[in-house]
Write a protein that holds these residues in place. Structure first.
Motif, PDB file in Angstrom:
ATOM      1  N   SER A  20     -24.329   3.423  -1.417  1.00 13.42           N
ATOM      2  CA  SER A  20     -23.258   3.871  -3.015  1.00 13.42           C
ATOM      3  C   SER A  20     -24.264   3.165  -3.701  1.00 13.42           C
ATOM      4  O   SER A  20     -25.671   3.264  -4.428  1.00 13.42           O
ATOM      5  CB  SER A  20     -22.255   2.896  -3.494  1.00 13.42           C
ATOM      6  N   ASN A  21     -24.092   3.947  -5.395  1.00 15.15           N
ATOM      7  CA  ASN A  21     -24.925   4.173  -6.262  1.00 15.15           C
ATOM      8  C   ASN A  21     -24.238   3.912  -7.704  1.00 15.15           C
ATOM      9  O   ASN A  21     -22.815   4.368  -7.703  1.00 15.15           O
ATOM     10  CB  ASN A  21     -25.477   5.925  -6.946  1.00 15.15           C
ATOM     11  N   PRO A  22     -24.457   2.711  -7.933  1.00 17.83           N
ATOM     12  CA  PRO A  22     -26.089   2.344  -8.281  1.00 17.83           C
ATOM     13  C   PRO A  22     -26.381   0.869  -7.292  1.00 17.83           C
ATOM     14  O   PRO A  22     -27.222   0.672  -6.788  1.00 17.83           O
ATOM     15  CB  PRO A  22     -26.723   2.219  -9.249  1.00 17.83           C
ATOM     16  N   LEU A  23     -25.321   0.560  -6.270  1.00 18.54           N
ATOM     17  CA  LEU A  23     -25.906  -1.301  -6.149  1.00 18.54           C
ATOM     18  C   LEU A  23     -26.120  -0.517  -4.520  1.00 18.54           C
ATOM     19  O   LEU A  23     -26.601  -1.653  -4.532  1.00 18.54           O
ATOM     20  CB  LEU A  23     -24.467  -1.258  -5.892  1.00 18.54           C
ATOM     21  N   GLY A  24     -25.799   0.590  -3.708  1.00 14.07           N
ATOM     22  CA  GLY A  24     -26.822   0.520  -2.752  1.00 14.07           C
ATOM     23  C   GLY A  24     -26.115   0.224  -1.497  1.00 14.07           C
ATOM     24  O   GLY A  24     -26.503   0.208  -0.473  1.00 14.07           O
ATOM     25  N   VAL A  25     -24.499   0.134  -1.584  1.00 16.90           N
ATOM     26  CA  VAL A  25     -23.576  -0.917  -0.327  1.00 16.90           C
ATOM     27  C   VAL A  25     -23.255  -0.203   0.121  1.00 16.90           C
ATOM     28  O   VAL A  25     -23.145   1.187   0.451  1.00 16.90           O
ATOM     29  CB  VAL A  25     -22.462  -1.194  -1.198  1.00 16.90           C
ATOM     30  N   CYS A  26     -24.112  -0.162   2.011  1.00 12.96           N
ATOM     31  CA  CYS A  26     -23.790   0.750   3.051  1.00 12.96           C
ATOM     32  C   CYS A  26     -21.381  -0.105   3.258  1.00 12.96           C
ATOM     33  O   CYS A  26     -21.732  -1.429   4.084  1.00 12.96           O
ATOM     34  CB  CYS A  26     -24.408   1.025   3.829  1.00 12.96           C
ATOM     35  N   SER A  69     -30.280  -0.856   2.693  1.00  7.80           N
ATOM     36  CA  SER A  69     -29.845  -0.119   3.779  1.00  7.80           C
ATOM     37  C   SER A  69     -30.383   1.188   3.609  1.00  7.80           C
ATOM     38  O   SER A  69     -30.449   1.916   4.623  1.00  7.80           O
ATOM     39  CB  SER A  69     -29.610  -0.791   5.084  1.00  7.80           C
ATOM     40  N   GLY A  70     -30.531   1.976   3.206  1.00  5.31           N
ATOM     41  CA  GLY A  70     -30.440   3.012   2.923  1.00  5.31           C
ATOM     42  C   GLY A  70     -30.159   4.240   1.297  1.00  5.31           C
ATOM     43  O   GLY A  70     -30.809   3.272   0.167  1.00  5.31           O
ATOM     44  N   GLY A  71     -30.201   5.480   1.461  1.00  4.70           N
ATOM     45  CA  GLY A  71     -30.292   6.043  -0.029  1.00  4.70           C
ATOM     46  C   GLY A  71     -32.103   5.852  -1.268  1.00  4.70           C
ATOM     47  O   GLY A  71     -32.922   5.548  -0.635  1.00  4.70           O
ATOM     48  N   HIS A  72     -31.847   5.810  -2.673  1.00  7.82           N
ATOM     49  CA  HIS A  72     -33.083   5.212  -2.776  1.00  7.82           C
ATOM     50  C   HIS A  72     -33.116   5.511  -4.221  1.00  7.82           C
ATOM     51  O   HIS A  72     -33.116   6.073  -5.377  1.00  7.82           O
ATOM     52  CB  HIS A  72     -34.123   6.726  -2.461  1.00  7.82           C
ATOM     53  N   VAL A  73     -32.379   3.992  -4.757  1.00 10.93           N
ATOM     54  CA  VAL A  73     -32.111   3.120  -5.775  1.00 10.93           C
ATOM     55  C   VAL A  73     -32.038   2.061  -5.916  1.00 10.93           C
ATOM     56  O   VAL A  73     -31.638   1.798  -5.126  1.00 10.93           O
ATOM     57  CB  VAL A  73     -31.044   4.161  -6.361  1.00 10.93           C
ATOM     58  N   LEU A  74     -32.145   1.558  -6.638  1.00 10.30           N
ATOM     59  CA  LEU A  74     -32.269  -0.276  -6.366  1.00 10.30           C
ATOM     60  C   LEU A  74     -30.985  -0.154  -7.810  1.00 10.30           C
ATOM     61  O   LEU A  74     -31.378   0.163  -8.753  1.00 10.30           O
ATOM     62  CB  LEU A  74     -33.543  -0.828  -6.711  1.00 10.30           C
ATOM     63  N   TRP A  75     -30.546  -1.323  -7.693  1.00 11.72           N
ATOM     64  CA  TRP A  75     -30.226  -1.933  -8.968  1.00 11.72           C
ATOM     65  C   TRP A  75     -30.461  -3.147  -9.231  1.00 11.72           C
ATOM     66  O   TRP A  75     -30.656  -4.515  -8.797  1.00 11.72           O
ATOM     67  CB  TRP A  75     -28.737  -2.451  -8.727  1.00 11.72           C
ATOM     68  N   VAL A  76     -31.015  -3.500 -10.799  1.00 10.48           N
ATOM     69  CA  VAL A  76     -31.625  -4.583 -10.719  1.00 10.48           C
ATOM     70  C   VAL A  76     -30.890  -5.789 -11.765  1.00 10.48           C
ATOM     71  O   VAL A  76     -30.456  -5.118 -13.293  1.00 10.48           O
ATOM     72  CB  VAL A  76     -32.924  -4.111 -11.538  1.00 10.48           C
ATOM     73  N   GLU A  77     -30.260  -6.915 -12.074  1.00  9.15           N
ATOM     74  CA  GLU A  77     -29.799  -7.621 -12.858  1.00  9.15           C
ATOM     75  C   GLU A  77     -31.188  -8.786 -13.733  1.00  9.15           C
ATOM     76  O   GLU A  77     -31.537  -9.824 -12.691  1.00  9.15           O
ATOM     77  CB  GLU A  77     -28.638  -8.744 -11.653  1.00  9.15           C
ATOM     78  N   MET A  78     -31.151  -8.557 -14.989  1.00  8.55           N
ATOM     79  CA  MET A  78     -32.538  -9.486 -15.474  1.00  8.55           C
ATOM     80  C   MET A  78     -31.494 -10.177 -16.602  1.00  8.55           C
ATOM     81  O   MET A  78     -30.474 -10.263 -15.763  1.00  8.55           O
ATOM     82  CB  MET A  78     -32.742  -8.211 -16.448  1.00  8.55           C
TER      83      MET A  78
END
Length: 520
Positions: A266-272, A412-421
């Motif tokens: 998923s975009n942006p979390l990258g969940v499968c 585990s796929g895609g090309h985005v990372l979600w960063v929580e500061m």
């Protein structure tokens, strides 16, 4: 010292150099936890004997593993699996949005969209892949071939459903996702975004409420706004996806008229989402008689060998409208997408006809030839490996550069990372500060209809070819975040940055001859 079992011999005909195959074997053992940080890699002599390759092949494989940041060389001792600081980072917290529907009345993503054309800005925000990693030469050749061989078809009006040859090729591809469909079940669109738009237009009316994951893709928020729909954000876990308790409660209360989810990367979390949850989700939609619009645009971009299934694969009652495209894998510029509308097909076709008659024919012709030529799977294997390496490197640099308490998704796929500061960082201000230094990020609030959600979060694009600009840019983003914390009186210290011994992975343009299986 770890023992490396020889599961199968290396083969020059497998589509990669022997040293790359050997490096991939060792990388797989590291990823599976068979070889742990601190373990010694079998010696060069041992690997040479075990796999029947030359000494130079083994040395090249070890150098490649060093480039990937997986091993480090110790003088007079050998190679050892590196400690990966990225693995120590926690994943982002589960979102806790309000259970009230929100009317969308603003667009916060325009600035990010407009910055894409500025080549002086490093695009770490927009989730745009590099076309240099796509088979451009092959597609160009096939476009020319299509114009020569099928000139009349390429230039005349088409039906809303699209080119039959393309729809047949897509049906073969969808079998990998567990979907059984015929060419008459498919409607070709101008990218997945139009597929989602058509689906929403077919199953909702202005004022209806649509449930989405939270955070969610900002273009979806814009689409919902244009259709005068309200959003119900659902609590979402970075590992499992949307909360079935929240979704089930909303469905039980008849609060929503449709659901839109990206179930694979998923975009942006990258969940499968797991297969068991996908199956349960399909049953839930059937039970409550509510349509699910499934956006599977990144489904082919798994980091492993096995393509993830879809919710549509478990749909027994035609409640799932499946949407996808080749924008993330072949060409974003051709705008070739498709959908399987199911029982809503007649209505979707009428809407499509009213909007733009049909999707452009030429791209469909070229991509259908490419899919039938057998090169797509080979292209995907290279692209998946490239994105996995770039994501791994990005995780490492974030872990070394950002303030303590930073959390990052581990897709585990895609090309985005979600960063929580840490709390105290304002990603909207961070965006403005970074833009002045030539760095673009996607600030967290644009992924929610509420302006104060995800203020300390941002999305990072890992689809760019690795370059010498990226490492210092990530380091600078970390410094800017720390400076904000100090200005706000939050005495979080920066992570003490250790020099990264790995060299960046340089994205080379994929060899089109190899992609198409040509030898000359």
């Amino acid at each position: 010292m770890a023992t490396l079992k020889k599961s199968s011999p290396l083969n020059r005909e497998d589509g990669g150099a022997l040293y790359e195959q050997l490096a991939d074997r060792i990388e797989g053992l590291i990823a599976d936890g068979v070889m742990l940080p601190g373990d010694r890699v079998p010696s060069v002599r041992k690997l040479k004997q075990q796999f029947g390759v030359s000494m130079s092949t083994v040395l090249e494989a070890c150098r490649l593993l060093e480039d990937r940041g997986l091993v480090t060389a110790r003088p007079q001792s050998g190679h050892y699996v590196r400690e990966n600081p990225a693995m120590k980072l926690e994943e982002p917290s589960e979102s806790r949005p309000s259970h009230e529907a929100v009317k969308v009345d603003r667009v916060m993503s325009l600035k990010l969209k407009l910055s894409i054309e500025d080549e002086s800005i490093l695009q770490l925000g927009a989730a745009v892949p590099s076309t240099n990693d796509f088979p451009q030469k092959t597609i160009n050749r096939l476009i020319g071939q299509s114009l020569r061989d099928e000139s009349e078809l390429a230039h005349k009006y088409n039906t809303p459903r699209g080119v039959e040859a393309f729809r047949k090729a897509v049906c073969k591809r969808m079998m990998y996702a567990g979907i059984s469909a015929g060419p008459d079940d498919v409607l070709v669109t101008n990218g997945a975004k139009e597929s989602v738009y058509l689906a929403l237009k077919a199953v909702t009316k202005p004022g209806d409420t649509v449930a989405v994951e939270s955070p969610t893709y900002f273009d979806l928020i814009v689409t919902l706004e244009s259709l005068h729909l309200k959003i119900l954000p659902l609590a979402t876990n970075p590992r499992d996806g949307v909360s079935f308790d929240c979704l089930g409660g909303a469905l039980q209360k008849k609060q929503v008229q449709a659901v839109v989810l990206i179930t694979n990367y998923s975009n942006p979390l990258g969940v499968c989402m797991s297969d068991s949850r996908k199956k349960a989700l399909a049953a839930m939609m059937e039970r409550h008689d509510v349509p699910l619009i499934e956006d599977d645009i990144c489904g082919d971009l798994c980091f492993g060998d096995e393509r993830a299934k879809t919710v549509k694969a478990y749909d027994k009652s035609d409640h799932v409208i499946y949407c996808s495209s080749f924008s993330k894998t072949i060409s974003p510029g051709l705008r070739v997408g498709w959908m399987v509308p199911g029982k809503y097909q007649s209505k979707v076709e009428q809407i499509k006809l009213a909007i733009n008659q049909a999707a452009p024919t030429l791209g469909q012709l070229a991509i259908s030839k490419y899919l039938n030529g057998g090169g797509y799977e080979r292209h995907l294997r290279k692209l998946r490996k490239l994105y996995q390496q770039q994501t791994s490197l990005m995780l490492q640099y974030i872990s070394q550069s950002f303030p303590e308490g930073t959390k990052v998704s581990k897709p585990s796929g895609g090309h985005v990372l979600w960063v929580e500061m840490p709390e105290g960082v304002d990603s909207m201000k961070l965006h403005d500060e970074a833009i002045r230094e030539g760095i673009a990020i996607a600030p967290g609030p644009i992924f929610s209809p509420r302006e104060d959600d995800f203020l300390n979060c941002m999305r990072i694009n890992t689809g760019l070819p690795w370059s010498e600009r990226i490492e210092p840019a990530i380091q600078r983003l970390g410094e800017l975040a720390v400076e904000q914390l100090w200005r706000n009186g939050v005495r979080k210290k920066a992570v003490k940055r250790k020099p990264c011994k790995c060299e960046p992975v340089v994205s080379h343009k994929l060899d089109d001859n190899v992609v198409m299986g040509n030898r000359h």
